[in-house]
Design an enzyme around this catalytic site. Structure first.
Site, short mmCIF file in Angstrom:
data_model
loop_
_atom_site.label_atom_id
_atom_site.label_comp_id
_atom_site.label_asym_id
_atom_site.label_seq_id
_atom_site.Cartn_x
_atom_site.Cartn_y
_atom_site.Cartn_z
CG ASP A 31 -0.76 -5.33 0.50
OD1 ASP A 31 -0.92 -4.30 1.16
OD2 ASP A 31 -1.65 -6.19 0.35
CD GLU A 44 -3.25 -4.54 4.46
OE1 GLU A 44 -4.12 -4.61 3.60
OE2 GLU A 44 -3.38 -3.83 5.49
#
Length: 529
Positions: free
Chosen positions: A405, A448
């Site tokens: 992430d 993301e």
């Protein structure tokens, strides 16, 4: 000897038959493609809507849970103040006014003695001080003497409310009553502040809150507050203590795509839902636009096919004309058609049909690739990820998972804009493609978050790869003019789980620890996490 006589009739020209058959084939193919596309789009949009509603419900449940924890803590502080005789006998009303004004969680706060009599209240707008509480919620608070959140009920003030109470014990452990905060459900309250007024949504989505008995606590339609909707499928799941997502029929007979989650501190539930009819309407709009865009091309194709069919039928039409002349007994010289010409036309038609089907197959293959590819990054998408892991689980194949992430990606979007944010995601995707092995799979997990799948890989190999990616990203200049960092979590099958869900969950736990540990690091999952 009798002569056989045939009926003299013109029949249907071969060119017309060709035209009708081919045009029907094109029309049927287009119709089948439209139907299949409609069903695929509908299923995909329904799945996405369910997932989005579940995520929304989870996020809202966290917000409400945080508020109720704060409510209980504030009442606990008030209880500790009133535990001393001076706190109860002194200017209790002023203290309640101060408490209510400083935290704004409750519409009113009251101090109740061990007999159920109100000794102080804020705001004090009537003659409630000195009155004895007779509601089931008050009696429950007096008898159980523990922190409680009541079901909705109509109070002495004729308002529909929820009572949050905290018991008062003095220094020697003697019960002295309770301090309570009330939420007026039909008036402006803390739930409306958190959840908002829910302006009209284009797709008809909305959310509401229920208690653990199925009573509506918050709803954008205030007339629904206080209704019991326990028969609702999502609410029934909430009453069993379960969150999730499913298609349901609500109490008014409407089909809904619902996501739902539990508020842990009070065992309430929040349901976020979208009318299924709105999803169907959206898909119909998409398919209609696709059909309108395709119509000119289909028309051009039909005209082309009609012209080709006439060309193909021309030699036979000439032969039919010559046969008619012979039937009439005409003796004029008739030119002979060569077989070579007829075979050529048949071959051309056969080649055209073969090419058309090949083109359709290529298009289907391209659509299949597109369905498993993330449009922004070019990596494999979540659908491909789920199907691949399911296949590996069926084959009992070992593998490692690297879940990553981007750190503080929201600030990138907020500072540089979403276009730059997209470029950062594409930049990371390029790094993953360059760093991974040929046999590895790089997928966009969502937002993301990205994931690397290492077939037959272990956690040691995954760690080396993860660190190589992390260090490279940390040292490289990204599209925003500075490096960005990654947090990564690693898990493997079968060490950390017997199936994909368990392994990805373990990797997510490790990722959470990486975030919690300061970000920009790689964490291997361990049982003690």
């Amino acid at each position: 000897m009798h002569r056989f006589r045939f009926r003299r009739g013109k029949g249907i020209r071969l060119s017309v038959i060709f035209t009708v058959v081919v045009v029907l084939s094109v029309a049927i193919t287009a119709a089948l493609n439209t139907i299949v596309g409609y069903q695929a789009q509908k299923q995909s949009l329904a799945r996405n809507t369910l997932e989005l509603n579940r995520i929304t419900a989870n996020e809202l449940s966290v917000a409400i849970d945080t508020i109720f924890v704060s409510m209980t803590q504030s009442l606990k502080t008030a209880s500790e103040h009133f535990a001393s005789p001076g706190g109860r006998i002194g200017r209790a009303g002023d203290w309640l006014d101060y408490t209510r004004g400083s935290m704004s969680f409750f519409n009113s706060i009251a101090l109740v003695d061990d007999k159920g009599k109100i000794t102080a209240i804020s705001p004090n707008k009537g003659d409630l001080v000195g009155q004895l509480l007779t509601s089931a919620a008050a009696k429950q608070a007096l008898s159980e003497r523990v922190p409680l959140v009541s079901e909705p009920y109509v109070a002495l003030t004729k308002r529909l409310l929820v009572l949050v109470s905290y018991p008062i014990f003095d220094a020697d452990g003697t019960y002295r009553g309770f301090v309570s905060g009330t939420i007026y459900l039909h008036e402006s309250n803390v739930l409306q502040t958190i959840l908002g007024t829910q302006e009209s949504n284009m797709n008809g989505s909305y959310y509401y809150v229920v208690d653990n008995r199925g009573n509506v606590i918050y709803h954008p339609d205030k007339s629904r507050i206080g209704d019991n909707v326990a028969v609702n499928g999502a609410v029934a799941e909430i009453m069993q203590g379960r969150g999730g997502q499913k298609e349901i029929t609500n109490t008014r007979g409407l089909r809904m795509l619902a996501g739902y989650a539990i508020v842990p501190s009070v065992k309430w539930g929040i349901v976020s839902q979208t009318p299924a009819s709105n999803v169907t309407r959206s898909v119909k709009g998409i398919v209609t636009r696709m059909a309108l865009i395709s119509a000119p091309f289909i028309l051009m194709l039909a005209l082309l096919v009609i012209g080709i069919s006439h060309r193909l039928a021309y030699p036979l039409r000439r032969l039919a004309g010559y046969a008619s002349l012979l039937n009439k007994g005409e003796t004029a010289e008739i030119p002979v058609l060569t077989t070579r010409h007829l075979i050529y036309e048949a071959n051309e038609l056969n080649r055209a049909v073969i090419d058309a089907f090949r083109m359709m197959g290529d298009r289907t293959e391209a659509l299949s690739i597109e369905a498993h590819t993330d449009a922004l990054t070019g990596l494999r998408n979540r659908r491909f990820l789920d199907s691949l892991l399911a296949a590996w689980d069926r084959q009992r194949q070992p593998y490692a998972v690297i879940l990553m992430d981007l750190d503080r990606f929201k600030s990138v979007n907020d500072t540089y804009g979403h276009l730059k944010g997209d470029q950062v995601l594409q930049f990371l995707a390029g790094v993953l493609i360059e760093e991974k092995r040929d046999c590895d799979y790089a997928c966009r997990y969502g937002g993301e978050e990205f994931i690397l799948l290492l077939p037959y890989g272990d956690k040691e190999l995954a760690y080396l790869l993860a660190e190589s990616i992390r260090v490279r990203l940390m040292e490289a200049e990204s599209p925003i003019g500075r490096p960005v960092t990654l947090s990564l979590g690693i898990a493997a099958r079968p060490q950390d789980g017997a199936n994909a869900a368990a392994v990805v969950h373990c990797a997510d736990e490790a990722l959470y620890r990486a975030k919690e540990g300061g970000r920009n690091r790689t964490v291997l999952y361990r049982q003690d996490l």
